[in-house]
Design a protein around this motif. Structure first.
Motif, mmCIF file in Angstrom:
data_model
loop_
_atom_site.group_PDB
_atom_site.id
_atom_site.type_symbol
_atom_site.label_atom_id
_atom_site.label_comp_id
_atom_site.label_asym_id
_atom_site.label_seq_id
_atom_site.Cartn_x
_atom_site.Cartn_y
_atom_site.Cartn_z
ATOM 1 N N LEU A 1 0.933 -1.383 -0.021
ATOM 2 C CA LEU A 1 0.045 0.002 0.035
ATOM 3 C C LEU A 1 0.909 1.204 0.059
ATOM 4 C CD1 LEU A 1 -2.853 -0.948 2.337
ATOM 5 C CD2 LEU A 1 -3.072 -0.876 -0.005
ATOM 6 N N ALA A 2 1.881 1.247 -0.977
ATOM 7 C CA ALA A 2 2.788 2.291 -1.075
ATOM 8 C C ALA A 2 3.067 2.518 -2.490
ATOM 9 C CB ALA A 2 3.979 2.273 -0.124
ATOM 10 N N GLY A 3 3.555 3.563 -2.990
ATOM 11 C CA GLY A 3 3.836 3.912 -4.473
ATOM 12 C C GLY A 3 2.637 4.239 -5.173
ATOM 13 N N PRO A 4 3.017 4.276 -6.486
ATOM 14 C CA PRO A 4 1.752 4.343 -7.579
ATOM 15 C C PRO A 4 0.512 3.507 -7.432
ATOM 16 C CG PRO A 4 3.898 3.709 -8.712
ATOM 17 C CD PRO A 4 4.211 4.047 -7.167
ATOM 18 N N LEU A 5 -0.558 3.885 -7.679
ATOM 19 C CA LEU A 5 -1.893 3.010 -8.029
ATOM 20 C C LEU A 5 -2.697 3.710 -8.847
ATOM 21 C CD1 LEU A 5 -3.508 0.621 -7.279
ATOM 22 C CD2 LEU A 5 -4.562 1.897 -5.270
ATOM 23 N N ARG A 6 -2.847 3.346 -9.885
ATOM 24 C CA ARG A 6 -3.590 3.676 -11.250
ATOM 25 C C ARG A 6 -5.010 3.092 -10.985
ATOM 26 N NH1 ARG A 6 0.157 1.469 -15.649
ATOM 27 N NH2 ARG A 6 -0.061 -0.608 -14.220
ATOM 28 N N LEU B 1 0.947 5.819 -0.117
ATOM 29 C CA LEU B 1 0.023 5.614 -1.605
ATOM 30 C C LEU B 1 0.009 6.942 -2.466
ATOM 31 C CD1 LEU B 1 -1.290 3.098 -2.842
ATOM 32 C CD2 LEU B 1 -3.636 4.066 -1.981
ATOM 33 N N ARG B 2 0.428 6.647 -3.718
ATOM 34 C CA ARG B 2 0.242 7.732 -4.791
ATOM 35 C C ARG B 2 -0.983 7.499 -5.784
ATOM 36 N NH1 ARG B 2 4.622 8.835 -7.856
ATOM 37 N NH2 ARG B 2 5.938 6.981 -7.274
ATOM 38 N N LEU B 3 -1.980 7.871 -5.778
ATOM 39 C CA LEU B 3 -3.188 7.554 -6.383
ATOM 40 C C LEU B 3 -3.139 8.548 -7.912
ATOM 41 C CD1 LEU B 3 -5.242 5.355 -5.632
ATOM 42 C CD2 LEU B 3 -6.753 7.267 -4.758
ATOM 43 N N TRP B 4 -3.233 7.755 -8.672
ATOM 44 C CA TRP B 4 -3.492 8.368 -10.197
ATOM 45 C C TRP B 4 -4.863 7.845 -10.604
ATOM 46 C CZ3 TRP B 4 0.247 11.553 -11.872
ATOM 47 C CH2 TRP B 4 1.628 11.482 -11.346
ATOM 48 N N LEU B 5 -5.691 8.840 -11.022
ATOM 49 C CA LEU B 5 -7.090 8.629 -11.340
ATOM 50 C C LEU B 5 -7.478 8.785 -12.758
ATOM 51 C CD1 LEU B 5 -8.740 10.797 -8.376
ATOM 52 C CD2 LEU B 5 -8.512 8.496 -8.330
ATOM 53 N N ASP C 1 -4.427 -0.454 -12.822
ATOM 54 C CA ASP C 1 -4.257 -1.461 -11.642
ATOM 55 C C ASP C 1 -5.551 -1.850 -10.875
ATOM 56 O OD1 ASP C 1 -1.224 -0.962 -11.768
ATOM 57 O OD2 ASP C 1 -1.644 0.858 -10.696
ATOM 58 N N LEU C 2 -6.433 -0.944 -11.003
ATOM 59 C CA LEU C 2 -7.593 -1.236 -10.018
ATOM 60 C C LEU C 2 -8.834 -0.432 -10.368
ATOM 61 C CD1 LEU C 2 -8.636 -2.639 -7.390
ATOM 62 C CD2 LEU C 2 -7.947 -0.417 -6.174
#
Length: 309
Positions: A94-99, A125-129, A147-148
């Motif tokens: 739960l760290a780093g980029p999450l698209r 967590l770095r969230l990209w939307l 990713d999700l």
């Protein structure tokens, strides 16, 4: 031993398949067009196979073998990405980029309270939307560009694994003074006899609303020309007296009715008992994703944000 294609060669090939144009594919790969073309030619020589038809066509045309190699290349790059994701998830979950992809009938109403909760609960967590329709989001998930997903069930999610978070009931949205507004609850079937306003094709909420009203999928409302592009537009159409619609409770709690005189009522079934037709908010990810445990760890925080807690 047969020499293997490099990841860069496969990326060039996929970019060309996705963009259908050498120039745009080169831009997507941050290389010159000549570099991309040379990389694909080198790949063909290495495989001793023609992947593209050489002719006068302006757009690249893949041979049948080329199309099969594109599909295999997609799988190979996804597998390579999973290797890195597995190590990263084990090292720092739960760290780093999450698209994250989210559909338009959820994003504007949930993200304002979800984003602060995620920042507080998962500060690394770095969230990209990415906001888009379900079909396009699923395609981007399968292609490895997301990713999700945060979407609504039921939907055509392909092979993605899904995790239901919470129910999101529909409410009848009525113009001020509408005869059905005199009731505490509105029979779901009664809306089918009204001028039912819906979102345009491409929004899963359109099919969800038709199902809730007992209408077949693909059914056209009496005034098909009044399809809306967003929930805010749909509510304004109801406020203007053009018809009635269904809105998710999440959107109502998120302020979609602000500044209007639209009235909402819960739905009831044929027995007069309050019903809860609606949708289920859910997460979706690629099957066997190495980050599946992380995504499940996010689920309680997202469900709590939906409930306003």
């Amino acid at each position: 031993m047969t020499p293997l294609p490099s990841p860069q060669q496969l990326r060039y090939l996929l970019a060309l398949a996705d963009h259908g144009h050498f120039g745009r594919a080169a831009v997507a790969c941050a290389v010159t067009q000549s570099t991309l073309s040379a990389g694909i030619i080198a790949l063909e020589r290495q495989l001793d196979a023609g992947l593209l038809e050489r002719g006068a066509a302006k757009r690249p045309v893949f041979t049948p073998l080329g199309l099969e190699v594109v599909a295999r290349a997609r799988e190979a790059l996804a597998a390579l990405g999973a290797v890195a994701e597995t190590a990263a998830a084990a090292r720092d979950p739960l760290a780093g980029p999450l698209r994250l992809g989210v559909i338009p009938t959820i994003g504007p109403f949930l993200l304002p309270r979800l984003m602060p909760a995620l920042r507080d609960g998962f500060p690394r967590l770095r969230l990209w939307l990415r906001e888009d329709h379900t079909e396009r989001l699923v395609a981007q998930l399968e292609a490895g560009r997301l990713d999700l997903l945060l979407l609504a069930l039921p939907c055509a999610c392909g092979e993605a694994e899904t995790l239901a978070l919470t129910d999101d009931p529909f409410l009848a949205a009525l113009p001020a003074g509408h005869r059905l507004a005199a009731r505490d609850r509105v029979p779901a079937g009664a809306l089918a006899a009204e001028r039912l306003l819906l979102l345009e094709d491409g929004h899963c909420l359109r099919e969800h609303a038709l199902e809730a009203c007992g209408l077949p999928h693909g059914a056209l409302p009496p005034e098909e020309g009044f399809a809306a592009t967003s929930l805010h537009t749909l509510v304004q159409m109801v406020a203007s007296g053009l018809g009635v619609t269904l809105v998710p409770r999440l959107a109502v709690e998120g302020g979609v009715l602000a500044g209007t005189r639209v009235e909402v009522r819960p739905l009831e079934n044929a027995d007069g008992v309050e019903a809860a037709p609606g949708r289920s908010l859910a997460l979706a990810w690629r099957p066997r994703s190495p980050r599946a445990a992380e995504f499940r760890g996010l689920a309680p925080a997202i469900a709590a944000a939906v409930r306003g807690g």
